[in-house]
Design a protein around this motif. Structure first.
Motif, short mmCIF file in Angstrom:
data_model
loop_
_atom_site.label_atom_id
_atom_site.label_comp_id
_atom_site.label_asym_id
_atom_site.label_seq_id
_atom_site.Cartn_x
_atom_site.Cartn_y
_atom_site.Cartn_z
N UNK A 41 0.81 -1.22 0.00
CA UNK A 41 0.00 0.00 0.00
C UNK A 41 0.85 1.28 0.00
N UNK A 42 1.81 1.45 0.93
CA UNK A 42 2.60 2.68 0.87
C UNK A 42 3.40 2.82 -0.42
N UNK A 43 3.94 1.70 -0.93
CA UNK A 43 4.72 1.78 -2.18
C UNK A 43 3.80 2.11 -3.35
N UNK A 44 2.62 1.49 -3.38
CA UNK A 44 1.68 1.77 -4.46
C UNK A 44 1.19 3.22 -4.40
N UNK A 45 0.98 3.73 -3.20
CA UNK A 45 0.53 5.12 -3.05
C UNK A 45 1.59 6.09 -3.56
N UNK A 46 2.84 5.84 -3.21
CA UNK A 46 3.93 6.70 -3.68
C UNK A 46 4.01 6.66 -5.21
N UNK A 129 5.53 3.32 -15.49
CA UNK A 129 4.39 4.21 -15.28
C UNK A 129 3.09 3.42 -15.23
N UNK A 130 2.92 2.49 -16.16
CA UNK A 130 1.72 1.66 -16.17
C UNK A 130 1.63 0.82 -14.89
N UNK A 131 2.74 0.26 -14.48
CA UNK A 131 2.79 -0.54 -13.26
C UNK A 131 2.35 0.29 -12.05
N UNK A 132 2.92 1.49 -11.91
CA UNK A 132 2.57 2.34 -10.77
C UNK A 132 1.13 2.82 -10.83
N UNK A 133 0.60 2.99 -12.04
CA UNK A 133 -0.76 3.52 -12.19
C UNK A 133 -1.82 2.49 -11.77
N UNK A 137 -5.11 0.19 -6.46
CA UNK A 137 -6.20 -0.68 -5.96
C UNK A 137 -5.69 -2.02 -5.44
N UNK A 138 -4.70 -2.58 -6.16
CA UNK A 138 -4.14 -3.85 -5.72
C UNK A 138 -3.41 -3.69 -4.38
N UNK A 139 -2.69 -2.60 -4.23
CA UNK A 139 -1.98 -2.37 -2.98
C UNK A 139 -2.92 -2.23 -1.80
N UNK A 143 -2.97 -5.09 1.15
CA UNK A 143 -2.67 -4.58 2.49
C UNK A 143 -3.83 -4.90 3.46
N UNK A 144 -5.06 -4.64 3.00
CA UNK A 144 -6.23 -4.85 3.87
C UNK A 144 -6.41 -6.34 4.20
N UNK A 145 -6.34 -7.21 3.17
CA UNK A 145 -6.51 -8.64 3.39
C UNK A 145 -5.44 -9.20 4.32
N UNK A 146 -4.22 -8.77 4.14
CA UNK A 146 -3.12 -9.29 4.97
C UNK A 146 -3.28 -8.81 6.40
N UNK A 147 -3.61 -7.53 6.58
CA UNK A 147 -3.76 -6.98 7.92
C UNK A 147 -4.90 -7.66 8.67
N UNK A 148 -6.03 -7.86 8.00
CA UNK A 148 -7.16 -8.52 8.63
C UNK A 148 -6.83 -9.97 8.94
N UNK A 149 -6.16 -10.64 8.02
CA UNK A 149 -5.84 -12.06 8.20
C UNK A 149 -4.88 -12.28 9.36
N UNK A 150 -4.05 -11.30 9.67
CA UNK A 150 -3.14 -11.45 10.80
C UNK A 150 -3.90 -11.64 12.11
N UNK A 151 -5.15 -11.12 12.19
CA UNK A 151 -5.92 -11.21 13.43
C UNK A 151 -7.12 -12.16 13.31
N UNK A 152 -7.57 -12.42 12.09
CA UNK A 152 -8.81 -13.19 11.92
C UNK A 152 -8.57 -14.53 11.24
N UNK A 153 -7.76 -14.50 10.17
CA UNK A 153 -7.56 -15.72 9.36
C UNK A 153 -6.13 -16.24 9.51
#
Length: 407
Positions: A41-46, A129-133, A137-139, A143-153
């Protein structure tokens, strides 16, 4: 410099760069994959913010003179983001991937506009440029799935992480790998073709200047001298005056012939055509002001164009040895390795030779680069100096068969 995967990583993934199968256990591979997903997520945002800023700003400013240079600079910056993403994929995902070749923007053989155009059509920059663009959404998702899975899954997280990072591996290989280096190299060689044409034109101007200032001027003086001698003979003047004028004209003839021989040798020496590199380089070495040992180990002769470039490269280097090195001895070695012709010229002089040193080194490097060759100078202060040149090998007979008309 091309970066390659460390040897330990190569041993770990002996046949390919796929990690071992996912397991319920949280091993080192799983933790690296989790770290990669959380950093998405932070890398994709940058990357997204950078890409959108560069594209929109450049598009808005294309009506001014700074729009396209700004876009070119932005693409070069995108290259650096791509380099960072490749390094992250190597370290955390074990992806084996080389770095793309750098753009030759610092080379003097390309003008400012040619360099700008090369940067604007850089496929590596545009794919980054295409990769960063598309990564934002993927980032967010990973990020969300991994963070949630650390506590739930927690039990299934290793399998989830493996599936998500496999998609990451595919995106990195598809968009950030140097897959179209061939196309970029073709574009660079097309640009180099202009350098070859410019060099040929400069050589023609030099020949014209040498003929005009040298042999032609002497032949004009010779014609005038013989005309005056003829007038004196017709006027019945003293034979000793006419003899002196004829003697002077004879001297001019010998000097003009010598200048024409030197000029012809500079275009293409007869000894090279008739006897090959060994004899031609030995002839060049005999004119050097220091003793030169020549070793040529070739079972056959290369194509005429390659042979000529090799000859003039050694000739220029030995001239530098005579004029600038202060050496007591020098050596020339020529040999073939697979499909490359290698040349090494060394001396025990004071060293300090550089490509920008004003001794013709840069011109030699550009001439070799234009035919897909290499030129390396190793000359520390205090010496010794070793210059290595590498040229593509083409067989002489095959070249002649290709040039022979058919039908």
């Amino acid at each position: 410099m091309t970066e390659r995967l460390p040897s330990a990583r190569r041993d770990r993934y002996a046949d390919d760069d796929r990690p071992p199968p996912a397991r319920l256990a949280y091993d080192a591979h799983t933790w690296r994959e989790i770290a990669h997903l959380l950093a998405n997520f932070p890398m994709a945002l940058i990357g997204f913010v950078y890409t959108v800023t560069v594209l929109f700003t450049s598009a808005f400013l294309t009506m001014t003179v700074i729009g396209f240079p700004l876009l070119a600079a932005g693409l070069m910056g995108a290259r650096q983001l791509g380099k960072l993403e490749r390094a992250r994929a190597r370290a955390l995902l074990g992806v084996r991937m080389d770095e793309p070749s750098p753009l030759p923007l610092r080379s003097t053989r390309h003008g400012v506009f040619a360099q700008l155009w090369m940067a604007l059509k850089d496929p590596v920059g545009w794919r980054t440029v295409l990769y960063d663009f598309i990564r934002l959404p993927w980032g967010i998702l990973t990020f969300t799935l991994t963070l949630v899975s650390l506590f739930v899954l927690w039990p299934v997280l290793p399998f989830l992480a493996r599936g998500l990072t496999n998609a990451d591996r595919a995106m990195v290989r598809g968009l950030l790998s140097p897959s179209d280096e061939l196309e970029r190299r073709i574009a660079e060689l097309e640009s180099d073709r202009g350098v070859v044409v410019d060099t040929a034109a400069a050589d023609l101007r030099r020949i014209e200047r040498d003929l005009h200032d040298g042999a032609q001027a002497r032949l004009v003086n010779l014609a005038m001298g013989l005309g005056l001698a003829k007038e004196k003979l017709l006027d019945g003047q003293a034979d000793d005056q006419v003899a002196a004028m004829v003697e002077e004209a004879h001297g001019e003839v010998k000097l003009a012939l010598q200048e024409l021989r030197d000029l012809a040798r500079g275009i293409h020496p007869a000894v090279l055509t008739d006897r090959g590199l060994d004899a031609a380089l030995s002839s060049v070495a005999s004119r050097c002001t220091v003793p030169v040992k020549v070793t040529v180990d070739l079972e056959s002769r290369p194509a005429e164009a390659i042979e000529g470039i090799a000859y003039f490269t050694v000739s220029e280097l030995l001239q530098n040895v005579s004029k600038h090195s202060g050496a007591r001895s020098a050596s020339v070695e020529v040999w073939r390795t697979d499909d490359r012709l290698l040349i090494q010229v060394g001396d025990d002089g004071r060293g300090g030779a550089r490509l920008d040193g004003g001794t013709g080194m840069r011109g030699l490097a550009e001439r070799l680069d234009a035919v897909d060759g290499l030129f390396v100078v190793d000359s520390p202060e205090g010496g010794p100096t070793t210059v290595t040149a590498e040229l593509p090998w083409r067989d002489r007979d095959r070249d002649r068969d290709r040039q022979r008309p058919t039908g």
